[in-house]
Write a protein that holds these residues in place. Structure first.
Motif, PDB file in Angstrom:
ATOM      1  N   ALA A   1       5.332  -5.025  16.034  1.00 21.84           N
ATOM      2  CA  ALA A   1       3.790  -4.230  15.501  1.00 21.84           C
ATOM      3  C   ALA A   1       4.064  -3.585  14.208  1.00 21.84           C
ATOM      4  O   ALA A   1       3.445  -3.444  13.294  1.00 21.84           O
ATOM      5  CB  ALA A   1       3.590  -3.382  16.629  1.00 21.84           C
TER       6      ALA A   1
ATOM      7  N   TRP B   1      -0.189 -11.888  14.635  1.00 22.81           N
ATOM      8  CA  TRP B   1      -0.609 -12.757  15.666  1.00 22.81           C
ATOM      9  C   TRP B   1       0.291 -12.729  16.800  1.00 22.81           C
ATOM     10  O   TRP B   1       0.015 -12.901  18.071  1.00 22.81           O
ATOM     11  CB  TRP B   1      -0.560 -14.342  15.117  1.00 22.81           C
ATOM     12  CG  TRP B   1      -1.588 -14.365  13.888  1.00 22.81           C
ATOM     13  CD1 TRP B   1      -2.919 -13.571  13.966  1.00 22.81           C
ATOM     14  CD2 TRP B   1      -2.027 -15.501  12.974  1.00 22.81           C
ATOM     15  NE1 TRP B   1      -3.680 -13.847  12.913  1.00 22.81           N
ATOM     16  CE2 TRP B   1      -3.133 -15.371  12.568  1.00 22.81           C
ATOM     17  CE3 TRP B   1      -1.213 -16.639  12.896  1.00 22.81           C
ATOM     18  CZ2 TRP B   1      -3.821 -16.134  11.713  1.00 22.81           C
ATOM     19  CZ3 TRP B   1      -1.760 -17.494  11.801  1.00 22.81           C
ATOM     20  CH2 TRP B   1      -2.947 -17.180  11.347  1.00 22.81           C
TER      21      TRP B   1
ATOM     22  N   ASN C   1       0.039  -9.736  19.122  1.00 27.34           N
ATOM     23  CA  ASN C   1      -0.918  -9.880  20.016  1.00 27.34           C
ATOM     24  C   ASN C   1      -1.093 -11.026  21.243  1.00 27.34           C
ATOM     25  O   ASN C   1      -1.068 -10.721  22.519  1.00 27.34           O
ATOM     26  CB  ASN C   1      -2.204 -10.287  19.257  1.00 27.34           C
ATOM     27  CG  ASN C   1      -2.641  -8.950  18.432  1.00 27.34           C
ATOM     28  OD1 ASN C   1      -2.389  -7.953  18.681  1.00 27.34           O
ATOM     29  ND2 ASN C   1      -3.426  -9.327  17.235  1.00 27.34           N
TER      30      ASN C   1
ATOM     31  N   THR D   1       1.668  -9.778  23.683  1.00 26.07           N
ATOM     32  CA  THR D   1       1.471  -8.544  24.427  1.00 26.07           C
ATOM     33  C   THR D   1       0.386  -8.714  25.750  1.00 26.07           C
ATOM     34  O   THR D   1       0.415  -8.483  26.629  1.00 26.07           O
ATOM     35  CB  THR D   1       0.376  -7.558  23.460  1.00 26.07           C
ATOM     36  OG1 THR D   1       1.398  -7.157  22.452  1.00 26.07           O
ATOM     37  CG2 THR D   1      -0.066  -6.388  24.433  1.00 26.07           C
ATOM     38  N   ASN D   2      -0.665  -9.825  25.252  1.00 19.49           N
ATOM     39  CA  ASN D   2      -1.161 -10.654  26.220  1.00 19.49           C
ATOM     40  C   ASN D   2      -0.486 -11.405  27.487  1.00 19.49           C
ATOM     41  O   ASN D   2      -0.910 -11.167  28.738  1.00 19.49           O
ATOM     42  CB  ASN D   2      -2.358 -11.646  25.718  1.00 19.49           C
ATOM     43  CG  ASN D   2      -3.404 -10.946  24.856  1.00 19.49           C
ATOM     44  OD1 ASN D   2      -3.556  -9.656  25.167  1.00 19.49           O
ATOM     45  ND2 ASN D   2      -3.846 -11.804  23.821  1.00 19.49           N
TER      46      ASN D   2
END
Length: 258
Positions: A165, A224, A227, A230-231
Motif C-alpha cells: 500500500a 493491484w 487490492n 486484501t480481498n
C-alpha cells in the motif's frame, strides 16, 4: 489518486512542451536534432545523478513489492490448498468424536488458516474437559481461544500488505520528483545553451519522461496486488469465523449429549 494523475499528466505536458519549443528554436538545425538518441537506453544514459538516485529508489521499491507479491501468493495458495485437504478430514474425525485425531490432523496442516484456528479451539476445549471445569467456562475458554487464533492468523496473512500500500501510494510521487528534477535540468540546459537546439534540453526531457513512467510502472502493480490480497485476507477471515462458529456449535452439541 485522481489528483496525482493530473499532476503527473501536467508534468508530462510540460516536458513535451519543452521538447516542442526546443524543436522550434533549433530552426534549420534539423541535422543536429536527427542525431539525438531518444531510445530508452539513450535517454537513460543522458540522466544526471539526481535522476539516477530517484530511479534507484524506484527500482528498490519495485523489487520489494515483487518479493512481497510472490511470497504472499505462495502463502495464500498453500493456505487455500491445505485448507481444502484439511476440512473434510477434520469434519470426519469430529463426527466420530475423535478429538485427538482431529488435533493430529490440524498439526499436519500447519499452513492452513483453518487448521490453526480449529487446533486452538480443540486444544483449549480438551484441556478444560480434562480439568473438569464447569461447561459454561469450557465454552467461553474455547471461544476466546478461537478469537485469539483468528486474530493472530489474520495479522499473519496481512504481513507485507502495508508495504504494498505504501509503495502504491508513494511511487508516483517519487516518479514525480524525478520529473520535476528533469524539467529543472531542461530549463538549465536551455539557459546555458541559449536555445541552440534540442540537444540542450534532451537530457532533462528524458529524465522527466522516464521518471514519471517508472513511478507509475512501480505503483500500478503494487496497488493491484494490494487490492487482490486484501480481498483474499477478508475471504480467509470469513472462513475462519465460520469454522469457529461451527466448532462452538459442535462443543455445545457434545455437551448436550453427555
Amino acid at each position: 489518486m485522481l489528483l496525482l494523475s493530473n499532476i503527473c499528466l501536467t508534468g508530462n505536458k510540460l516536458a513535451f512542451f519543452l521538447l516542442q519549443a526546443a524543436d522550434q528554436a533549433a530552426g534549420g538545425k534539423e541535422g543536429q536534432s536527427a542525431t539525438e538518441d531518444f531510445s530508452l537506453w539513450g535517454m537513460i544514459q543522458k540522466m544526471k545523478w539526481p535522476a539516477l538516485v530517484v530511479a534507484v529508489v524506484l527500482a528498490i521499491m519495485s523489487m520489494y513489492s515483487i518479493a512481497v507479491m510472490v511470497e504472499r501468493w505462495l502463502t495464500f495458495n498453500a493456505a487455500r490448498n491445505q485448507s481444502r485437504q484439511f476440512a473434510p478430514k477434520v469434519a470426519a474425525a469430529l463426527r466420530d468424536n475423535r478429538i485427538d485425531e482431529a488435533i493430529a490432523i490440524s498439526d499436519r496442516h500447519k499452513k492452513s488458516h483453518l487448521a490453526m484456528v480449529v487446533n486452538a479451539g480443540l486444544q483449549e476445549f480438551q484441556a478444560h474437559q480434562a480439568s473438569a471445569d464447569i461447561p459454561g467456562s469450557t465454552l467461553d475458554a474455547a471461544r476466546r481461544a478461537l478469537q485469539r487464533s483468528t486474530a493472530l492468523k489474520t495479522a499473519e496473512l496481512k504481513r507485507g500488505l502495508s508495504g504494498l500500500a505504501t509503495i502504491g501510494s508513494t511511487a508516483p510521487f517519487v516518479g514525480l520528483l524525478g520529473t520535476v528534477i528533469g524539467i529543472i535540468s531542461a530549463f538549465q540546459g536551455m539557459k546555458q545553451a541559449e536555445g541552440t537546439g534540442i540537444s540542450a534540453v534532451a537530457g532533462g526531457i528524458s529524465e522527466a519522461l522516464i521518471e514519471t513512467a517508472f513511478g507509475l510502472l512501480v505503483a500500478i502493480p503494487a496497488v493491484w496486488a494490494f487490492n487482490i490480497f486484501t480481498n483474499k485476507v477478508e475471504a480467509f477471515t470469513i472462513e475462519m469465523d465460520n469454522s469457529s462458529s461451527e466448532l462452538i456449535d459442535y462443543f455445545i452439541k457434545r455437551r448436550e449429549l453427555k
